[in-house]
Design an enzyme around this catalytic site. Sequence first.
Site, PDB file in Angstrom:
ATOM      1  N   CYS A   1       0.831  -1.206   0.000  1.00  0.00           N
ATOM      2  CA  CYS A   1       0.000   0.000   0.000  1.00  0.00           C
ATOM      3  C   CYS A   1       0.873   1.267   0.000  1.00  0.00           C
ATOM      4  CB  CYS A   1      -0.991  -0.061   1.147  1.00  0.00           C
ATOM      5  SG  CYS A   1      -2.437   0.961   0.868  1.00  0.00           S
TER       6      CYS A   1
ATOM      7  N   ARG B   1      -2.262   7.250  -6.286  1.00  0.00           N
ATOM      8  CA  ARG B   1      -2.674   7.104  -4.884  1.00  0.00           C
ATOM      9  C   ARG B   1      -4.186   7.247  -4.784  1.00  0.00           C
ATOM     10  NH1 ARG B   1       0.096  11.328  -1.047  1.00  0.00           N
ATOM     11  NH2 ARG B   1      -1.028  10.063   0.465  1.00  0.00           N
TER      12      ARG B   1
ATOM     13  N   HIS C   1      -3.052  -5.364   1.502  1.00  0.00           N
ATOM     14  CA  HIS C   1      -2.326  -5.586   2.763  1.00  0.00           C
ATOM     15  C   HIS C   1      -2.221  -7.066   3.126  1.00  0.00           C
ATOM     16  CE1 HIS C   1      -2.188  -1.344   4.109  1.00  0.00           C
ATOM     17  NE2 HIS C   1      -3.337  -1.230   3.455  1.00  0.00           N
TER      18      HIS C   1
ATOM     19  N   GLU D   1      -0.295  -8.377   5.057  1.00  0.00           N
ATOM     20  CA  GLU D   1       0.048  -8.490   6.484  1.00  0.00           C
ATOM     21  C   GLU D   1      -1.190  -8.513   7.375  1.00  0.00           C
ATOM     22  OE1 GLU D   1       0.467  -5.880   4.575  1.00  0.00           O
ATOM     23  OE2 GLU D   1      -0.016  -4.008   5.625  1.00  0.00           O
TER      24      GLU D   1
END
Length: 211
Positions: free
Chosen positions: A86, A118, A188, A190
């Site tokens: 990201c 973005r 993401h 994670e």
Amino acid sequence: MTIIAGVLALQGDIEEHVQALERALRELNISYRIVLVKKVEHLSNIDLITIPGGESTTIGFLSRRTGILDKLKERIENGLPVLGTCAGMVMMAKEVRDAVVGETSQPLLGVMDMSVIRNVFGRQRESFEIDLKIPVLGEKPFRAVFIRAPAAVKLWNDAQPLATLRHEKYGELIVMVRQRNMLACAFHPELVLDTRVHKYFITEVAGFQQR
Ligand code: GLN
């Protein structure tokens, strides 16, 4: 051998990055030590690094102020394996603009041959989850969490798209990119328990083998 895994620890979801790396390294049975990279000195011994999600402008200004920006760029250009998620993806791009404000003059690592927008999913779809097809990870889709996510609209040289998503306005958006020692995700990995993206990074991109 123990590998030293760095997490850029200036701003963003640092703890989630640490935990995801630990899960993947344990599953691969690779012995490791995690280093939180807050100062330039922390870069000297690491074998790989991940760059968290968060606010790329903040991560950019803090890494410039600490001197990490130039040194990290140099290490990545010399082959240090890097995974950016990201905001981390934004930091790695050579070209960045914002979907709303256009040009941004934020400090970037500027190491990957890609043009990134973005906040490309705008307000209506600020955050969403989707089952994403990522062929290099196998048949089973990956649960991808997008939070005010960016995406790449153009790649050049040897930057390769690993996953794409359709967008009404922009058409096909590239949400995962590999270029040599560098891996960028607009989502993401994670934040989910599925460790396949991290394992792909550690074994295929960084070249450390499962024990
Ligand atoms: N929109 C943020 C940025 O451009 C990224 C959001 C995130 O990392 N979840 O920095």
